[in-house]
Design an enzyme around this catalytic site. Structure first.
Site, PDB file in Angstrom:
ATOM      1  N   ASN A   9     -45.729 -11.187 -74.882  1.00 32.36           N
ATOM      2  CA  ASN A   9     -46.104 -12.060 -76.007  1.00 32.36           C
ATOM      3  C   ASN A   9     -44.856 -12.825 -76.439  1.00 32.36           C
ATOM      4  OD1 ASN A   9     -46.979 -13.215 -78.370  1.00 32.36           O
ATOM      5  ND2 ASN A   9     -47.209 -11.278 -79.499  1.00 32.36           N
ATOM      6  N   TRP A  10     -44.835 -14.115 -76.084  1.00 33.02           N
ATOM      7  CA  TRP A  10     -43.646 -14.917 -76.426  1.00 33.02           C
ATOM      8  C   TRP A  10     -43.647 -15.345 -77.894  1.00 33.02           C
ATOM      9  CZ3 TRP A  10     -42.361 -18.854 -71.897  1.00 33.02           C
ATOM     10  CH2 TRP A  10     -41.928 -18.123 -70.775  1.00 33.02           C
ATOM     11  N   LYS A  11     -44.765 -15.123 -78.587  1.00 33.46           N
ATOM     12  CA  LYS A  11     -44.884 -15.536 -79.993  1.00 33.46           C
ATOM     13  C   LYS A  11     -44.506 -17.021 -80.137  1.00 33.46           C
ATOM     14  CE  LYS A  11     -43.921 -10.802 -81.262  1.00 33.46           C
ATOM     15  NZ  LYS A  11     -43.590  -9.851 -82.291  1.00 33.46           N
ATOM     16  N   HIS A  93     -53.449  -9.592 -83.319  1.00 30.35           N
ATOM     17  CA  HIS A  93     -52.057  -9.128 -83.428  1.00 30.35           C
ATOM     18  C   HIS A  93     -51.731  -8.896 -84.903  1.00 30.35           C
ATOM     19  CE1 HIS A  93     -47.683  -9.094 -83.284  1.00 30.35           C
ATOM     20  NE2 HIS A  93     -47.799  -8.818 -82.000  1.00 30.35           N
ATOM     21  N   GLU A  95     -49.282  -9.583 -86.642  1.00 36.78           N
ATOM     22  CA  GLU A  95     -48.691 -10.731 -87.343  1.00 36.78           C
ATOM     23  C   GLU A  95     -49.782 -11.691 -87.822  1.00 36.78           C
ATOM     24  OE1 GLU A  95     -45.821 -11.834 -84.360  1.00 36.78           O
ATOM     25  OE2 GLU A  95     -44.705  -9.994 -84.776  1.00 36.78           O
ATOM     26  N   GLU A 163     -50.425  -0.984 -81.178  1.00 38.60           N
ATOM     27  CA  GLU A 163     -49.122  -1.458 -81.625  1.00 38.60           C
ATOM     28  C   GLU A 163     -48.871  -1.010 -83.066  1.00 38.60           C
ATOM     29  OE1 GLU A 163     -47.687  -5.024 -79.265  1.00 38.60           O
ATOM     30  OE2 GLU A 163     -48.958  -5.842 -80.827  1.00 38.60           O
ATOM     31  N   GLY A 169     -40.853  -5.212 -83.149  1.00 34.63           N
ATOM     32  CA  GLY A 169     -39.641  -5.982 -83.425  1.00 34.63           C
ATOM     33  C   GLY A 169     -38.603  -5.243 -84.247  1.00 34.63           C
ATOM     34  N   SER A 209     -41.430  -2.526 -79.556  1.00 36.08           N
ATOM     35  CA  SER A 209     -40.045  -2.243 -79.163  1.00 36.08           C
ATOM     36  C   SER A 209     -39.921  -1.595 -77.782  1.00 36.08           C
ATOM     37  CB  SER A 209     -39.351  -1.392 -80.227  1.00 36.08           C
ATOM     38  OG  SER A 209     -39.261  -2.119 -81.453  1.00 36.08           O
ATOM     39  N   GLY A 230     -43.020  -7.875 -76.772  1.00 39.05           N
ATOM     40  CA  GLY A 230     -42.612  -9.094 -77.452  1.00 39.05           C
ATOM     41  C   GLY A 230     -41.230  -9.531 -76.995  1.00 39.05           C
ATOM     42  N   GLY A 231     -40.230  -9.164 -77.776  1.00 39.69           N
ATOM     43  CA  GLY A 231     -38.861  -9.633 -77.546  1.00 39.69           C
ATOM     44  C   GLY A 231     -38.371  -9.504 -76.111  1.00 39.69           C
TER      45      GLY A 231
HETATM   46  C1  PEP Z   1     -45.427  -7.563 -80.191  1.00 43.40           C
HETATM   47  O1  PEP Z   1     -45.159  -8.443 -80.999  1.00 43.40           O
HETATM   48  O2  PEP Z   1     -46.579  -7.465 -79.748  1.00 43.40           O
HETATM   49  C2  PEP Z   1     -44.372  -6.641 -79.795  1.00 43.40           C
HETATM   50  C3  PEP Z   1     -44.716  -5.536 -79.217  1.00 43.40           C
HETATM   51  O3  PEP Z   1     -43.090  -7.018 -80.116  1.00 43.40           O
HETATM   52  P1  PEP Z   1     -41.733  -6.240 -79.702  1.00 43.40           P
HETATM   53  O4  PEP Z   1     -41.883  -5.803 -78.261  1.00 43.40           O
HETATM   54  O5  PEP Z   1     -40.667  -7.255 -79.877  1.00 43.40           O
HETATM   55  O6  PEP Z   1     -41.625  -5.074 -80.607  1.00 43.40           O
END
Ligand code: PEP
Length: 249
Positions: A9-11, A93, A95, A163, A169, A209, A230-231
């Site tokens: 997920n590049w957001k 998600h 967010e 999640e 994050g 994470s 994500g990141g």
């Molecule tokens: C996400 O936003 O779905 C996610 C899992 O982010 P991160 O891996 O950065 O925690």
């Protein structure tokens, strides 16, 4: 045998220059790669599907509207996403649930729209820090799962991503026992509603994470079939070792 899936997920990160990461990732895929789905921002969808043409990386979007078309300024429909050549869409998600007050009912309607357009819905659920502290995790997860998933979910049209909001994050990761407990619970809840055959086939991803350093341990959990990342999905150099850990799990 359930498929192993790693979704990135590049957001709201990346312009056209970031598409070079797809090329780098395609060159860094492990042997017998898992299913890989990269979800860039929507302006990149058409170019991203072109960029992965001929390599086993799929493209997904990060959200869709529940309607197919109409007066919804700024939104994109599942049909539009499918038109780009994308195959998946992330829905619910945390967010979006937080920033746009998306409810389980909204997510459910979006999932119906996604299925109608032939997309696979990656449906996210997860508890907050306060809910975990209050001992409400399984209750929250159960309610989100029931409310967000339409009837008719199958392994072909749905992926579930657990999640925990407090792990997204933050660098904080639940213990293996905590991940195991929630994933086992989700599998049982799906079996009670959809039957064992569908439940056993439906991929369950962990997200929050995930990094190269913790991936192998997480992927060793029986009911973890991959990750939503994500990141660490933004750079091929960070994501490729996670794919390798999943391929070897
Ligand atoms: C996400 O936003 O779905 C996610 C899992 O982010 P991160 O891996 O950065 O925690």
């Amino acid at each position: 045998m359930r498929p192993k899936i790693a979704a990135g997920n590049w957001k709201m990160n990346g312009t056209a220059a970031a598409l070079s990461e797809l090329d780098a990732l395609s060159r860094a895929l492990p042997e017998n790669p898992p299913q890989v789905v990269i979800c860039p921002p929507s302006p990149l969808l058409f170019r991203a599907t072109d960029a992965v043409h001929g390599c086993p990386i799929q493209i997904g979007a990060q959200d869709c509207h529940a309607e197919a078309s109409g007066a919804h300024t700024g939104d994109i429909s599942a049909t539009m996403i499918a038109d780009t050549g994308a195959t998946h869409v992330i829905l619910g998600h945390s967010e979006r649930r937080d920033a746009y007050r998306e409810t389980d009912a909204d997510v459910r309607a979006k999932a119906q729209a996604a299925w109608g357009a032939g997309l696979t819905a990656i449906i996210c659920i997860g508890e907050s820090d306060a809910q975990r502290e209050a001992g409400e995790t399984l209750q929250v997860i159960g309610a989100q799962l029931d409310g967000s998933l339409p009837d008719g979910a199958t392994a072909e049209n749905t992926v579930i991503a657990y999640e925990p909001i407090w792990a997204i994050g933050t660098g904080k990761v639940p213990s293996i026992a905590q991940i195991t407990e929630v994933h086992d619970f989700i599998r049982e809840r799906l079996a009670a509603r959809f039957g064992a055959e569908i439940s056993d086939a439906l991929p369950l991803l962990y997200g929050g994470s995930v990094k190269a350093a913790n991936a192998a341990e997480i992927f060793a959990v029986e009911n973890v079939d991959g990750a939503l990342v994500g990141g660490a999905s933004l750079k091929a150099d960070d994501f490729a070792p996670i794919l390798t850990a999943l391929a070897q799990s």
